[in-house]
Scaffold this active site. Sequence first.
Site, PDB file in Angstrom:
ATOM      1  N   HIS A  86       0.931  -1.305   0.012  1.00 45.79           N
ATOM      2  CA  HIS A  86       0.108   0.104  -0.093  1.00 45.79           C
ATOM      3  C   HIS A  86       0.924   1.127  -0.181  1.00 45.79           C
ATOM      4  O   HIS A  86       0.699   2.202  -0.840  1.00 45.79           O
ATOM      5  CB  HIS A  86      -1.054  -0.077   1.252  1.00 45.79           C
ATOM      6  N   TYR A  96      -9.474   3.925   2.424  1.00 47.52           N
ATOM      7  CA  TYR A  96     -10.191   2.917   3.430  1.00 47.52           C
ATOM      8  C   TYR A  96     -11.913   3.075   3.530  1.00 47.52           C
ATOM      9  O   TYR A  96     -12.690   2.324   3.672  1.00 47.52           O
ATOM     10  CB  TYR A  96      -9.421   2.753   4.732  1.00 47.52           C
ATOM     11  N   GLU A 138       0.873   1.702   8.195  1.00 47.22           N
ATOM     12  CA  GLU A 138       1.334   2.366   7.315  1.00 47.22           C
ATOM     13  C   GLU A 138       1.685   3.653   7.474  1.00 47.22           C
ATOM     14  O   GLU A 138       2.639   4.418   6.721  1.00 47.22           O
ATOM     15  CB  GLU A 138       0.035   2.372   6.171  1.00 47.22           C
ATOM     16  N   TYR A 187      12.040  -3.607  -2.845  1.00 47.11           N
ATOM     17  CA  TYR A 187      11.427  -3.483  -4.437  1.00 47.11           C
ATOM     18  C   TYR A 187      11.064  -1.809  -4.315  1.00 47.11           C
ATOM     19  O   TYR A 187      11.066  -1.302  -3.092  1.00 47.11           O
ATOM     20  CB  TYR A 187      10.275  -4.173  -4.596  1.00 47.11           C
ATOM     21  N   ARG A 202       3.846  -1.029 -11.100  1.00 51.15           N
ATOM     22  CA  ARG A 202       4.418  -2.415 -10.525  1.00 51.15           C
ATOM     23  C   ARG A 202       5.530  -2.377  -9.826  1.00 51.15           C
ATOM     24  O   ARG A 202       5.956  -1.586  -9.802  1.00 51.15           O
ATOM     25  CB  ARG A 202       4.738  -3.224 -11.977  1.00 51.15           C
ATOM     26  N   VAL A 283      13.487 -14.500 -13.463  1.00 52.69           N
ATOM     27  CA  VAL A 283      14.181 -13.010 -12.931  1.00 52.69           C
ATOM     28  C   VAL A 283      13.951 -12.927 -11.627  1.00 52.69           C
ATOM     29  O   VAL A 283      14.054 -11.940 -10.876  1.00 52.69           O
ATOM     30  CB  VAL A 283      12.664 -12.191 -13.510  1.00 52.69           C
ATOM     31  N   THR A 286      16.926 -11.343  -9.189  1.00 50.86           N
ATOM     32  CA  THR A 286      17.071  -9.966  -8.949  1.00 50.86           C
ATOM     33  C   THR A 286      17.226  -9.669  -7.549  1.00 50.86           C
ATOM     34  O   THR A 286      18.094  -8.887  -7.026  1.00 50.86           O
ATOM     35  CB  THR A 286      15.901  -8.997  -9.704  1.00 50.86           C
ATOM     36  N   PRO A 287      16.349  -9.934  -6.703  1.00 52.10           N
ATOM     37  CA  PRO A 287      16.578  -9.413  -5.311  1.00 52.10           C
ATOM     38  C   PRO A 287      17.855 -10.380  -4.652  1.00 52.10           C
ATOM     39  O   PRO A 287      18.519  -9.887  -3.819  1.00 52.10           O
ATOM     40  CB  PRO A 287      15.558 -10.104  -4.471  1.00 52.10           C
ATOM     41  N   PHE A 405       4.676 -10.714  -4.411  1.00 52.32           N
ATOM     42  CA  PHE A 405       4.358  -9.364  -4.652  1.00 52.32           C
ATOM     43  C   PHE A 405       2.866  -8.853  -4.382  1.00 52.32           C
ATOM     44  O   PHE A 405       2.431  -7.965  -4.202  1.00 52.32           O
ATOM     45  CB  PHE A 405       4.933  -9.104  -5.897  1.00 52.32           C
ATOM     46  N   THR A 407      -0.852  -9.402  -2.382  1.00 49.88           N
ATOM     47  CA  THR A 407      -1.260  -9.280  -0.944  1.00 49.88           C
ATOM     48  C   THR A 407      -1.933 -10.748  -0.678  1.00 49.88           C
ATOM     49  O   THR A 407      -2.212 -10.908   0.504  1.00 49.88           O
ATOM     50  CB  THR A 407      -2.344  -8.257  -0.833  1.00 49.88           C
TER      51      THR A 407
END
Length: 415
Positions: A86, A96, A138, A187, A202, A283, A286-287, A405, A407
């Site tokens: 989020h 919300y 958040e 990310y 993305r 892929v 990457t991390p 990636f 939820t």
Amino acid sequence: MALTYQQSKLVRDTIPALKEHGERITSSFYKTMLTDHPELNNYFNSVNQKNGRQPRALTAVILGFASNINHLSELVPKFERMCNKHCSLGIQPEHYEVVGKYLIQAFGEVLGPAMTPEVQTAWTKAYWMLAKMLIGREAQLYRDFESWPSWRPFKIDRIVNECDDLYTFYLVPQDGKKLPKFLPGQYVSVQIQVPGGNRQSRQYSLSEAWREDYYRITIRRDEGTVYSNSVSKSFFNPGIVSNYLIDQTTVGSILQVSHPAGEFFLDVHNTSTVPLVLISAGVGVTPMVSIANTVMESQTSRQIAWIHGCRKHIPFEDHIKTLRKRNSNFQTKIFKTVINSTDRPGETYDYNERMDLAKLKPEELHLQHGGTEYFICGPEQFMINQKLYLMQQGVSASRIKCEIFTTGDLVTKQG
């Protein structure tokens, strides 16, 4: 304020019916909400809307919360993943309000007469218990972001074709200011304006250790779901943002980028010396590059095993070779399904097959060490398979991290 016993019972009693009609709930919810608030299309992944992944994830989170409302500890990792996502998208408390209104309305459509005023009150209260938990977390994350709470313009400084359809983008902040540190494995979100459509965002793992003057992401072309027969081949729901970045942007293009986020990371503040095992496919490399580079720079005595699965080419192959030559604590095992004339066993690959951890010796996976940390990134079924194997070998789930990636949770594909 907590639900009363009677309100908890009203919520629990309606969960079976809501689960049974979960797809109907979320399809109605999204359709109505996005019709009334089209601006929210800028926050939702249009591809996941079409394939149903996002609606299923939302239903699972809400109903999972309601089912475990008195013992939420097992849902904390999922909530943490959701809050990071989020914040990378710029979701705010007022969103919300909108979601709650249309979600409860969708519940009412499914429950019909069973959605009494008492049930509606109980579900509204339950929703806001969850919403306030997420909003609170958040708010903490946004505070950590300091002066970068939303989108920041970056210029593409360099593009490198790593192999096949895999491209690395070097991103430099347009304001020239020093970039904040991130945890290796995290990310950033990249947002584009879809031609003739809405904005789409993305998430892309950072593929380098922290540098103060640039971030690096590596992107694979996404052809979508492939359907083929004897006559032709078709592709459904191809990647909108990834393919746009590869095909339509050039050095000098400006992209909107979020502050680094994500709960999949190596804690560099913990100076642990336990072995580290990185397991990746495609892929998903990457991390792992970010994690490996960070450890090689700051914890050179730490043992790292990198197990990677690929088809023809190994992303960052030369770099991985360099890491291996520089430090004997860095070991690799490569599974390749397609071998070419220049491949040499023991050098460019170890196994000519799909990844099978059972082929490796226990010491190559550091299974003998009770504290070894495992990081897995790749296609969903791949991550499920590797995690199950490790757990069968006695590795506790708490020592295994998978990069998700969405939820939702990892979903095992049915044959």
